[in-house]
Design an enzyme around this catalytic site. Structure first.
Site: not given
Length: 241
Positions: A55-56
């Site tokens: 995930d970012r």
């Protein structure tokens, strides 16, 4: 900024991805041009193939390949769950010494203007193992409680479902700190108001163990906790009761 290289040879490279950086450009963030793939292309002077994703907001160990054949072989390992993954997470409350979260995850409806809900019939098996590394009690009031309890855990997911760790710990009522999607708004707000303005999603891909795609030797790569994650832990240790 250059990415921290944790391991590199002729077939692959492992980097310590910082929180806030995309793995690759996506239509979901059309205005964002900065990403791990693009940085590595410039930093190493050659093309890289992403194998898996983080995930970012998640930091930590991320594998990239230098050729399509190595990428395919590594990708198969992630798909057949032969890669051992270990994460570090800071969560709400005091967790058990160890535990197994066996909770199938369904796709979520993400339509704007509607409450998020599960899409029936899309459930897939998802299992996460965890161990508690540290527990902290802080003199910070939250909701009706005079103090805040937190736990640092090591998590080994068997599967790699979207947001698996974040959703699993929400399911057992220990959501991740700094998580604006599945986390506890009251805990996040109370911590930020108490000198933790730089609180991020407290999830880090700490260790990966996999087979080399060419010589098949076992490789274990660990990613040190980044400064922003360690800073939060240092502040917590200074405050704990």
């Amino acid at each position: 900024m250059k990415l921290e290289i944790l391991y590199q040879d002729d077939a692959l490279v492992v980097v310590n991805k910082p929180s806030g950086l995309l793995v690759h450009r996506t239509d979901l963030a059309k205005n964002e041009q900065d990403a791990v793939v693009q940085r590595l292309n410039e930093q190493l002077g050659k093309w890289v193939y992403p194998i898996h994703r983080l995930d970012r907001a998640t930091s930590g160990a991320l594998v990239m390949a230098f050729d399509s054949e190595s990428a395919q072989k590594l990708g198969i390992q992630f798909m057949d769950r032969s890669v051992n993954k270990e994460y570090r997470a800071l969560v709400r409350g005091f967790t058990d010494a160890q535990g197994v979260i066996d909770y199938p995850l369904a796709k979520l409806n993400e339509e704007k203007g509607r409450s998020r809900f599960k899409i029936e019939g899309t459930e897939k098996d998802a299992i996460s193992h965890y161990k508690t590394l540290e527990q902290y009690e802080l003199p910070i009031a939250v909701s009706r409680y005079p103090s805040m309890r937190l736990s640092l855990v090591s998590v080994a997911p068997e599967h790699g479902r979207t947001h698996q760790i974040r959703r699993h710990f929400k399911h057992i009522f220990h959501p991740l700190m700094g998580d604006t999607r599945y986390g506890c708004r009251h805990h996040n707000q109370s911590l930020r108001a108490s000198g933790f303005e730089d609180l991020r999603l407290m999830l880090h891909s700490h260790t990966l163990t996999f087979s080399h795609p060419v010589n098949f030797e076992s490789i274990t790569v660990s990613a040190p906790l980044p400064h922003d994650f360690q800073l939060v832990l240092d502040k917590i240790n200074d405050l704990k009761v």
